[in-house]
Design an enzyme around this catalytic site. Structure first.
Site, PDB file in Angstrom:
ATOM      1  N   CYS A 178       1.055  -1.140  -0.138  1.00 55.39           N
ATOM      2  CA  CYS A 178       0.375   0.210  -0.040  1.00 55.39           C
ATOM      3  C   CYS A 178       0.874   1.287  -0.313  1.00 55.39           C
ATOM      4  O   CYS A 178       1.327   1.823   1.424  1.00 55.39           O
ATOM      5  CB  CYS A 178      -0.695   0.263   1.429  1.00 55.39           C
ATOM      6  SG  CYS A 178      -1.409   1.627   1.910  1.00 55.39           S
ATOM      7  N   CYS A 237       0.097   4.016   2.656  1.00 52.41           N
ATOM      8  CA  CYS A 237       0.688   3.619   3.833  1.00 52.41           C
ATOM      9  C   CYS A 237       1.901   3.405   4.337  1.00 52.41           C
ATOM     10  O   CYS A 237       2.427   4.271   4.989  1.00 52.41           O
ATOM     11  CB  CYS A 237       0.041   1.510   4.147  1.00 52.41           C
ATOM     12  SG  CYS A 237      -1.400   1.265   4.175  1.00 52.41           S
TER      13      CYS A 237
END
Length: 302
Positions: free
Chosen positions: A31, A34
């Protein structure tokens, strides 16, 4: 920061949140957002110095936990306090917005210090060390003047030690709140009783005088209530409540229910601070408090 799995979730998140807010960051290695949010969270955890705990959960590896929180997209952050989720946000927010989110919930540095001082004071009291307890509570109040729990414990201990003038000085900043706070109102009830007894010139022979008047007239509520207030000043709490029950059994509404209100104030004064417990558990209740709560209920509801 700690990596959380199913195995350590209960200890590192639920149990830990009973003492400090825990921010759970659901993320995954693939991600992109993230990867930008993670360093921000870690930086703030360091900067906030123990005011919250950061727990990271790899949502790919820990799908059971992700499902338990209903995670639909990542990154998603969930804040837990006292074992329960209280707030959260989705997406890689900029540092300023994350900081604003945290500041809504996490305690200030002053609140953290005051809470630690208060806990240490209770430990000292349990060991009979009133000097240390008084010092810790005084420091807690100075550090965080808005902490009414610490102030309650501080003023209460001063009164227990007979330092009435010091108690009044410490109570003065919150006296206007007494009518809206059960705890602060209880302290005012105690101090009002001290003032009443001092103004009435009651001495060691007072109890005999009370008993003689009551023996002559069981419904002499003014004398019964005066005796209850005198007993409060002697810190004879159960005797005071027994006297107030005598009034309540005969006239619950006497003098705008002052007997019931004073009885409830005494319960507040004698109840020990409840320890923090895990979610779903009930803290133990003082047996004396429990008994006198039942007695009050049985009289008031009869």
């Amino acid at each position: 920061m700690i990596d959380v799995t199913v195995e350590n979730f209960e200890a590192e998140v639920v149990a830990a949140s009973m003492n400090v807010p825990v921010l759970v960051d659901f993320w995954a290695p693939w991600c992109g957002p993230c990867k930008s949010l993670g360093p921000v969270l870690e930086k703030l955890e360091t900067e906030y110095v123990g005011r919250f705990k950061l727990a990271k959960i790899d949502s790919d590896q820990e799908q059971q936990l992700a499902g338990m929180f209903g995670i639909r997209s990542i990154p998603t952050c969930v804040l837990l306090m006292n074992g329960q989720p209280v707030d959260g946000f989705m997406g890689a927010l900029p540092e300023g917005q994350v900081r604003a989110f945290l500041d809504k919930h996490v305690p200030t540095a002053e609140e953290m210090v005051a809470e630690a001082e208060e806990e240490e004071a209770q430990e000292a009291l349990a060991e009979g060390d009133t000097g240390t307890a008084l010092e810790k509570l005084q420091h807690a109040v100075v550090t965080d003047p808005a902490n009414d729990d610490a102030r309650f414990d501080y003023v209460k201990l001063l009164l227990q030690l007979g330092r009435e003038d010091d108690a009044k000085v410490a109570f003065a900043p919150v006296i206007a709140k007494a009518a809206m706070s059960r705890k602060l109102g209880a302290l005012k009830t105690w101090m009002d009783a001290l003032d009443f007894v001092a103004s009435g010139a009651y001495d060691a022979s007072a109890e005999a005088g009370f008993e003689a008047k009551i023996a002559a007239n069981k419904r002499d509520f003014d004398t019964r209530y005066a005796r209850a207030r005198w007993l409060i000043t002697q810190q004879r709490w159960t005797d005071a409540m027994d006297e107030l029950l005598e009034i309540l059994m005969r006239d619950k509404a006497w003098s705008e229910e002052i007997a019931r209100k004073t009885y409830v104030a005494i319960l507040e004064l004698i109840e020990a601070p409840k320890p923090k417990v895990a979610e779903g558990q009930i803290p133990p209740e003082d047996p004396v408090v429990a008994t006198y709560r039942r007695r009050l209920s049985s009289v008031v509801l009869s």
